[in-house]
Write an enzyme that holds these catalytic residues in place. Structure first.
Site, PDB file in Angstrom:
ATOM      1  N   LYS A 168       3.221   1.855   2.756  1.00  0.00           N
ATOM      2  CA  LYS A 168       2.919   1.491   4.143  1.00  0.00           C
ATOM      3  C   LYS A 168       2.761   2.773   4.951  1.00  0.00           C
ATOM      4  O   LYS A 168       3.592   3.693   4.841  1.00  0.00           O
ATOM      5  CB  LYS A 168       4.066   0.651   4.717  1.00  0.00           C
ATOM      6  CG  LYS A 168       4.132  -0.741   4.142  1.00  0.00           C
ATOM      7  CD  LYS A 168       2.954  -1.570   4.603  1.00  0.00           C
ATOM      8  CE  LYS A 168       2.909  -2.924   3.934  1.00  0.00           C
ATOM      9  NZ  LYS A 168       1.672  -3.652   4.255  1.00  0.00           N
ATOM     10  N   HIS A 297      -5.122 -10.641  -1.341  1.00  0.00           N
ATOM     11  CA  HIS A 297      -3.868 -10.237  -0.704  1.00  0.00           C
ATOM     12  C   HIS A 297      -2.824 -11.268  -1.098  1.00  0.00           C
ATOM     13  O   HIS A 297      -3.131 -12.452  -1.244  1.00  0.00           O
ATOM     14  CB  HIS A 297      -4.058 -10.244   0.829  1.00  0.00           C
ATOM     15  CG  HIS A 297      -2.787 -10.063   1.605  1.00  0.00           C
ATOM     16  ND1 HIS A 297      -2.073 -11.123   2.142  1.00  0.00           N
ATOM     17  CD2 HIS A 297      -2.092  -8.950   1.938  1.00  0.00           C
ATOM     18  CE1 HIS A 297      -1.015 -10.653   2.776  1.00  0.00           C
ATOM     19  NE2 HIS A 297      -1.000  -9.343   2.673  1.00  0.00           N
TER      20      HIS A 297
HETATM   21 MG    MG Z   1      -2.000  -5.316   3.708  1.00  0.00          MG
END
Ligand code: MG
Length: 397
Positions: A168, A297
């Protein structure tokens, strides 16, 4: 004939929160859908999005439309739901609700026909799917400690056999750059990806994209806001790294508008949100027509994971060659007992790879006793032929 549609809103309070560029999670939520036909066959689905909203949408709006429907007519059911709500719900949580219904109907259809979801999606090209590890979220720690926490977590995934890891980014520019460089320095041979969850403006995305490219990252995910599809083209013209996006996008119509602008190399529909598995297959066809690959996803519980695994098992990698790089399944490794402790049969990654279920339908189903501890609200709609009433039970199964 569909006789009963139930929803289960599940919740788990986390011991420690984890965050990404937009907010911190301190609670995991899930919304499961159960569709039962008059033979007693059961299909399970899952919705991504705000669970209270999707639960209400299914219970009060879509379930009454589908009671009495032939479960084999699953794509007709999608169009029936779509047309009934197109005036006010072309996108958003109501499409998340349709997605869970679509997943449950695919599961149910597979069980009725005795074939797996992969067969219904066109047939398998592979029986197992290589995964990439999703994790390495932010913690409420000073940044020097956080960097160490993330590197330690990543090392654990590498020890488990994952060859691909997604970090992230989007916390702040200085930390993001440090993290991108430290990950590559520590894991020189790993396949690395980075996901900002639409944290950057165009100049920032260009700067980060160049750094990711320097360090040979495999893709730059959600670099920009989904509200400005034209900016993806501008970013792609300035950086040399594949751009991935689409988890906030829905339906074949939405993806067509997003992808036609250019700039996106990897489309990422979530099967529990984009309109469901059958809609994801249509999105994949549109992406294919533009030479774009689709990699689902995946977030949530085993139902969405199984759906994504079936989808990737049937994905033809564009443009095709004898020794093609197989598509990677997103394996969320953040804490979630509703994913890891609620299913009798779980899709567990061994050496970074999962076997695609072979049982009819999705091949996974929640264990009712295990699910009970997480359930905060259940609803049930029964067909008029059986019992015309709405039953709402709190914390009871
Ligand atoms: Mg993502």
């Amino acid at each position: 004939m569909i006789e009963c549609i139930k929803t289960y809103r599940l919740q788990h309070k986390l011991e420690e929160s984890f965050g990404f560029s937009q907010w911190h999670y301190d609670t995991r939520n899930a919304l499961l859908v159960e569709i039962i036909d008059d033979s007693g066959a059961i299909g399970w689905g899952e919705c991504y999005g705000p669970a209270t909203v999707t639960q209400n949408a299914i219970d009060t709006f879509y379930a009454p439309l589908l009671l009495g429907w032939d479960p084999l007519k699953n794509e007709a059911a999608w169009n029936h739901c779509w047309r009934a709500s197109i005036d006010f719900a072309m996108k958003g949580p109501m499409m998340g609700a349709i997605s869970g219904i679509d997943m449950a109907l695919l599961d149910l259809k597979g069980k009725l026909l005795g074939v797996s979801a992969s067969e219904l999606m066109g047939g398998r090209l592979r029986d197992s799917v290589e995964c990439y590890a999703t994790g390495m979220y932010f913690r409420k720690q000073p940044e020097t400690e956080l960097l160490e926490t993330i590197l330690t977590e990543a090392a654990d995934y590498v020890d488990q056999g994952f060859k691909a890891l997604k970090i992230k980014i989007g916390k702040n520019m200085a930390f993001d750059k440090q993290l991108i460089e430290a990950m590559r320095r520590t894991f020189p041979n790993a396949r690395l990806m980075a996901d900002s969850n639409h944290a950057y403006d165009l100049p920032e995305a260009v700067e980060i994209g160049k750094l990711l490219s320097t360090h040979s990252y495999a893709w730059f995910e959600e670099p920009l806001s989904p509200t400005h599809p034209a900016l993806f083209r501008q970013l792609a013209d300035k950086v040399d790294i594949p751009i991935a996006t689409g988890e906030c996008e829905q339906t074949r119509y939405g993806f067509q508008n997003l992808l036609k602008e250019g700039g996106v190399q990897i489309a990422q529909p979530d099967l529990a949100y984009c309109g469901g598995p059958t809609e994801a297959v249509k999105i994949r066809a549109i992406a294919s027509s533009m030479g774009i690959n689709t990699v689902a996803h995946c977030w949530g519980t085993q139902l969405n994971l199984a759906s994504a695994a079936h989808f990737l098992a049937t994905t033809y990698v564009e443009p095709g060659r004898a020794e093609t790089a197989p598509p990677l399944l997103e394996k969320d490794l953040t804490p979630n007992p509703m994913r890891d402790e609620m299913y009798a049969v779980e899709m567990v990654a061994k050496k970074g790879t999962v076997a695609v279920p072979t049982a009819p339908g999705l091949g996974v189903a929640p264990d009712r006793a295990a699910m009970k501890q997480f359930c905060v609200q259940q609803t049930e709609q029964i067909s008029a032929a059986s019992k015309p009433e709405l039953v709402t039970l709190n914390s009871e199964l």
